[in-house]
Scaffold this active site. Structure first.
Site, PDB file in Angstrom:
ATOM      1  N   ASN A   1       0.857  -1.178   0.000  1.00 54.09           N
ATOM      2  CA  ASN A   1       0.000   0.000   0.000  1.00 54.09           C
ATOM      3  C   ASN A   1       0.900   1.237   0.000  1.00 54.09           C
ATOM      4  O   ASN A   1       1.393   1.654   1.047  1.00 54.09           O
ATOM      5  CB  ASN A   1      -0.897  -0.041   1.250  1.00 54.09           C
TER       6      ASN A   1
ATOM      7  N   LYS B   1       3.262   0.845   3.016  1.00 56.89           N
ATOM      8  CA  LYS B   1       2.934  -0.165   4.031  1.00 56.89           C
ATOM      9  C   LYS B   1       2.972  -1.534   3.360  1.00 56.89           C
ATOM     10  O   LYS B   1       2.671  -1.653   2.162  1.00 56.89           O
ATOM     11  CB  LYS B   1       1.506   0.048   4.538  1.00 56.89           C
TER      12      LYS B   1
ATOM     13  N   ARG C   1      -2.760  -1.946  -3.201  1.00 50.88           N
ATOM     14  CA  ARG C   1      -3.874  -1.013  -3.020  1.00 50.88           C
ATOM     15  C   ARG C   1      -3.641   0.183  -3.952  1.00 50.88           C
ATOM     16  O   ARG C   1      -2.560   0.772  -3.964  1.00 50.88           O
ATOM     17  CB  ARG C   1      -3.922  -0.520  -1.580  1.00 50.88           C
TER      18      ARG C   1
ATOM     19  N   HIS D   1     -12.381   4.792  -0.233  1.00 53.79           N
ATOM     20  CA  HIS D   1     -12.477   3.830   0.886  1.00 53.79           C
ATOM     21  C   HIS D   1     -13.291   2.595   0.491  1.00 53.79           C
ATOM     22  O   HIS D   1     -13.839   1.907   1.358  1.00 53.79           O
ATOM     23  CB  HIS D   1     -13.187   4.436   2.127  1.00 53.79           C
TER      24      HIS D   1
ATOM     25  N   HIS E   1     -17.118   4.686   7.369  1.00 53.56           N
ATOM     26  CA  HIS E   1     -15.684   4.506   7.630  1.00 53.56           C
ATOM     27  C   HIS E   1     -15.176   5.830   8.188  1.00 53.56           C
ATOM     28  O   HIS E   1     -15.096   6.823   7.463  1.00 53.56           O
ATOM     29  CB  HIS E   1     -14.944   4.133   6.336  1.00 53.56           C
TER      30      HIS E   1
ATOM     31  N   ARG F   1      -9.366  11.429  19.212  1.00 57.90           N
ATOM     32  CA  ARG F   1      -9.159  11.076  20.622  1.00 57.90           C
ATOM     33  C   ARG F   1      -8.835  12.336  21.436  1.00 57.90           C
ATOM     34  O   ARG F   1      -9.401  12.561  22.500  1.00 57.90           O
ATOM     35  CB  ARG F   1      -8.027  10.062  20.744  1.00 57.90           C
TER      36      ARG F   1
ATOM     37  N   GLY G   1     -14.692   5.111  14.157  1.00 57.77           N
ATOM     38  CA  GLY G   1     -15.898   4.272  14.180  1.00 57.77           C
ATOM     39  C   GLY G   1     -15.757   3.061  15.087  1.00 57.77           C
ATOM     40  O   GLY G   1     -16.710   2.641  15.749  1.00 57.77           O
TER      41      GLY G   1
ATOM     42  N   ASN H   1     -13.621   2.841  17.726  1.00 57.97           N
ATOM     43  CA  ASN H   1     -13.173   3.126  19.101  1.00 57.97           C
ATOM     44  C   ASN H   1     -13.925   4.209  19.852  1.00 57.97           C
ATOM     45  O   ASN H   1     -13.831   4.272  21.075  1.00 57.97           O
ATOM     46  CB  ASN H   1     -11.694   3.525  19.078  1.00 57.97           C
TER      47      ASN H   1
ATOM     48  N   GLU I   1      -8.700  -3.899   5.399  1.00 56.15           N
ATOM     49  CA  GLU I   1      -8.542  -3.733   3.951  1.00 56.15           C
ATOM     50  C   GLU I   1      -7.474  -4.677   3.395  1.00 56.15           C
ATOM     51  O   GLU I   1      -7.623  -5.216   2.303  1.00 56.15           O
ATOM     52  CB  GLU I   1      -8.187  -2.284   3.629  1.00 56.15           C
TER      53      GLU I   1
END
Ligand code: AMP
Length: 393
Positions: free
Chosen positions: A7, A14, A84, A172, A200, A277, A325, A327, A377
């Site tokens: 990705n 990644k 991806r 997404h 998402h 957060r 979504g 957490n 994903e």
């Protein structure tokens, strides 16, 4: 089958090695800050690595990943590579990579200028290092290609769509598709028997209406700027604001681009952070603008969900996923309160537990169902890759 999932983002690469039979990850990692202070972090079964590296481009990042896979003795066990890719343009499903496919992905660079060049380098480098392996591109936009014209057309002159392909594409898609399939499994139903809303919610956020397995509307559009308010992105707004800022403050296009993509959303409203957060914690401590940012985020999301819900005859479930979504108890609670017209009644205890002991469900018995379904994903990219490779062999 062991699949390497790559990705390549705008400044990161990644990877994950996934066993499609057990659905387990055998190794994963990331090269961050490509182009500046490159940093490599990876986890395998024999070692964990974290070190600074020279990575002026994605090429050096892919080389580093390949070296790690050699050290982990995974390189010879990998049977295919799944990539991806953010923008698939005309592609309606995942594609086996060929020179033509790479050229097409490159030809639509202007649709996703930050991501597409990185994908092209990732695809080319992977062809070099894994040239004997079949490779597959899985597109974020592909899942949304089933949207009807009434959902994907803008109210612009039709020639703008015909000549320049300016339409809504949506993003997404791999995450929305994954959680919709997982929700069907958790509910014990076939996807063709379900009408779903999926949200998402992460640094980027979007929502989708899914009719019997097919996407029929989504909140992101020509680019990932449209729709829901995000970490630093404004989401939808009156485009005349741009003319006004240009005329009165002299903002040029680059300045407006930065304003809408990097300085707005949760960060812009709170003046504090783009991170949900931190916003939630500050709001609970009484920070007024963090409270405003949280309220606006939840209300605008509910408004967007209410809008795309009109594409469905009924709602079997609303799925929450992504970092926020999955957490944020308070975001889900506020969004469901804002959506009470659609019959949602949150169950505080199940919501607090993120639906972990109730098959994902966080609503009361008599409510329209809302669920938390963690996204994956990489796993779906690995499964798509395996399925396509098996078809050709
Ligand atoms: P993602 O882009 O999917 O990794 O999601 C990142 C977002 O998820 C950031 O805004 C995080 O602050 C948010 N997030 C992660 N964990 C929590 C949590 N426990 N509560 C609220 N937000 C969270």
């Amino acid at each position: 089958m062991l699949i390497l999932v790559l990705n390549c983002g705008s400044s990161s690469a990644k990877f994950a090695v996934i066993d499609t039979q057990t659905e387990e990850g055998l190794a994963s990692g990331i090269v961050e800050n490509i182009g500046s202070n490159g940093f490599f972090k990876a986890k395998g079964h024999t070692q964990n690595k974290s070190k600074s590296i020279e990575a002026p481009t994605h090429s050096e990042a892919i080389f580093e990943i390949q070296q790690f896979l050699i050290q982990e003795q995974l390189i010879d066990r990998i049977e295919a590579v799944g990539h991806r890719v953010v923008h698939g343009g005309k592609y309606i499903q995942s594609k086996l990579i060929s020179l033509d496919v790479i050229q097409y992905i490159e030809s639509i660079t202007q649709f996703a200028p930050l991501h597409q060049p990185a994908h092209v380098i990732g695809l080319q480098e992977a062809q070099k290092y894994f040239n004997k392996l079949p490779q597959v591109a899985v597109f974020d936009t592909a899942f949304h290609q089933t949207m009807p014209p009434k959902a994907y057309l803008y109210g612009l002159p039709y020639e703008i769509f015909e000549k320049h392909q300016i339409r809504r594409y949506g993003f997404h898609g791999t995450s929305h598709r994954y959680v919709s399939l997982e929700a069907a499994r958790l509910l014990g139903k076939e996807k063709k028997d379900l009408n779903l809303l999926t949200a998402h919610l992460g640094n980027g956020s979007s929502a989708t209406a899914i009719l019997q397995g097919d996407c029929v509307d989504t909140t992101m559009g020509f680019t990932p700027l449209e729709g829901v308010l995000m970490g630093t992105r404004s989401g939808s707004l009156d485009p005349a604001i741009l003319f006004y800022l240009n005329k009165t403050l002299g903002y040029d296009f680059d300045r407006l681009d930065t304003l809408l993509n990097k300085e707005s959303g949760l960060l812009g409203l709170s003046g504090l952070s783009n991170d949900m957060r931190s916003i939630t914690e500050a709001a609970q401590e009484g920070h007024e603008r963090a409270q405003i940012a949280l309220e606006v985020f939840c209300y605008k999301l509910a408004r967007e969900l209410g809008g795309i819900a009109m594409a469905l005859p009924s709602i079997d479930a609303l799925i929450f996923t992504g970092g926020i979504g999955e957490n944020s108890v308070i975001v889900r609670q506020k969004v469901l309160q804002n959506l009470s017209l659609l019959g949602f009644k949150v169950d505080d205890f199940k919501n607090q537990e993120h639906g972990k002991n109730s098959n994902g469900i966080i609503t009361q018995e008599q409510s329209t169902v809302a669920m938390v379904v963690p996204t994956n994903e990489e796993l779906l990219i690995a499964i798509d890759t395996k399925n396509l490779v098996e078809k050709i062999s």
